[in-house]
Design an enzyme around this catalytic site. Structure first.
Site, PDB file in Angstrom:
ATOM      1  N   HIS B  14       0.862  -1.184   0.000  1.00  0.00           N
ATOM      2  CA  HIS B  14       0.000   0.000   0.000  1.00  0.00           C
ATOM      3  C   HIS B  14       0.901   1.237   0.000  1.00  0.00           C
ATOM      4  CE1 HIS B  14      -0.359   1.311   4.548  1.00  0.00           C
ATOM      5  NE2 HIS B  14       0.865   0.971   4.254  1.00  0.00           N
ATOM      6  N   CYS B  23       5.949   6.719   4.271  1.00  0.00           N
ATOM      7  CA  CYS B  23       4.737   5.942   3.971  1.00  0.00           C
ATOM      8  C   CYS B  23       4.080   6.365   2.663  1.00  0.00           C
ATOM      9  CB  CYS B  23       3.733   6.026   5.110  1.00  0.00           C
ATOM     10  SG  CYS B  23       4.329   5.252   6.625  1.00  0.00           S
ATOM     11  N   HIS B  27       4.967   0.439  -0.485  1.00  0.00           N
ATOM     12  CA  HIS B  27       5.686  -0.522   0.355  1.00  0.00           C
ATOM     13  C   HIS B  27       4.695  -1.596   0.792  1.00  0.00           C
ATOM     14  CE1 HIS B  27       3.850   2.370   3.138  1.00  0.00           C
ATOM     15  NE2 HIS B  27       3.904   1.429   4.071  1.00  0.00           N
ATOM     16  N   HIS B  29       3.335  -4.764   3.844  1.00  0.00           N
ATOM     17  CA  HIS B  29       3.296  -5.264   5.220  1.00  0.00           C
ATOM     18  C   HIS B  29       2.808  -6.705   5.229  1.00  0.00           C
ATOM     19  CE1 HIS B  29       3.757  -1.217   6.848  1.00  0.00           C
ATOM     20  NE2 HIS B  29       2.767  -0.797   6.093  1.00  0.00           N
ATOM     21  N   HIS B  68      -1.307 -10.811  -1.286  1.00  0.00           N
ATOM     22  CA  HIS B  68      -0.431 -10.702  -2.454  1.00  0.00           C
ATOM     23  C   HIS B  68      -1.011  -9.746  -3.488  1.00  0.00           C
ATOM     24  CE1 HIS B  68       1.747 -13.871  -0.505  1.00  0.00           C
ATOM     25  NE2 HIS B  68       2.727 -13.719  -1.366  1.00  0.00           N
ATOM     26  N   GLU B 130      -0.629  -3.638  11.354  1.00  0.00           N
ATOM     27  CA  GLU B 130       0.086  -3.286  10.127  1.00  0.00           C
ATOM     28  C   GLU B 130       1.507  -3.850  10.215  1.00  0.00           C
ATOM     29  OE1 GLU B 130      -0.850   0.626   8.078  1.00  0.00           O
ATOM     30  OE2 GLU B 130       1.221   0.961   8.685  1.00  0.00           O
TER      31      GLU B 130
END
Lengths: 141, 141, 141
Positions: B14, B23, B27, B29, B68, B130
């Site tokens: 996201h 952010c 990237h 998580h 994914h 997260e």
């Protein structure tokens, strides 16, 4: 409100009578029980209850009754007797199916009030992990 | 009140549009979603809902839409289209920035009521990690 | 209600004055602090508060005062002065015994309001793990 919580783990077998799929088979879990207490006020050392006291009292009960044992419904006595005959262990029977929900209720409502009767605390919540991903939570009325 | 909670993990990318620091970069998580249910009463086997049923229903939705994949704000379509063109995946768009707060709200308010409409349970709380150190919690009204 | 929670860990020594058993000895823990915030509304990016901001503000305070330090009761100054003389560190003194309960109260009631005074959030709950199995939880009034 301040609560203190102690985590205690135990290994036990169980099965769910009438389950739709593989939980009807006798299997086991590493359960993790998180039990939470409140007190009217902190004791003179600044605690709800000593963490060691919870392990001493409830941990001893778990060791005696649940850890390395099998938890079955009272309606599952035929299987229970066969296991007892084979291994010499003393099955832990419950009035209802040994789901996480029912085990948590049993510990919160029946076991903790008895075990902690002499302590100035109330057991206000139980969280019981059947697996690291599956848990139930119950708060006292 | 008794609740049962199922943890489901998924890996997603996201980015946060207009974020003050890193952010804003695309990237990813390993999210962990803990979803909690209550029922008016336990079912005839002694459960709120079978843990396996939650995985079956919500896990399937997560696998199809989030795991994914990349979660983007609808205002981030330019980036989304470039990714879709390169990889062939279908971006999961949200009306708002895909912060943990907004993803949790989306799942609690929009997804769960639809997915569990036929079950005798209510989804009452969501906790979304997260990272192992950063989480948000949301309870239903 | 939506809350965001940040986990921060630190290593510190303490001892409990007048403890009945081994907690009266100077010993240490890897503490884990989970601090939860609410806001009247999410900010323009969709957050209660940026997770990084919590680490920046509260993490910095922990690093300066608690991490790799010793937490003692003000009544334990004799020991504290001996440690300070030997190591050059500056002991973190508390008005009361440094139980998990008192440390959690101190952080929730005294430290967080000061540290987050300029942020549009309220620190509503603290969970402090003294060990992975022993924790206390405190909610703000």
């Amino acid at each position: 409100m301040i609560t203190c919580t102690r985590r205690l783990e135990f290994d036990a077998a169980h099965r769910i009578l009438k389950h739709e799929s593989k939980c009807k088979m006798l299997h086991g879990h590493r359960y993790a029980l998180e039990v939470s207490f409140t007190a009217k006020k902190l004791d003179n050392l600044g605690r709800v209850i000593d963490f060691g006291k919870v392990r001493e009292l409830l941990g001893a009960w778990i060791d005696e009754h649940l850890d390395h044992n099998t938890i079955l419904s009272i309606d599952d006595k035929k299987l229970g007797k066969q296991i007892e005959k084979s291994t010499g262990q003393k099955i832990y029977y419950m009035d209802e199916n040994p789901t996480a929900e029912n085990i948590a209720k049993h510990i919160l409502e029946k076991i903790c009030p008895k075990i902690f009767a002499k302590e100035d605390v109330k057991c206000v919540a139980i969280k019981l992990y059947e697996t690291p991903n599956c848990s139930v939570s119950l708060t006292a009325n």
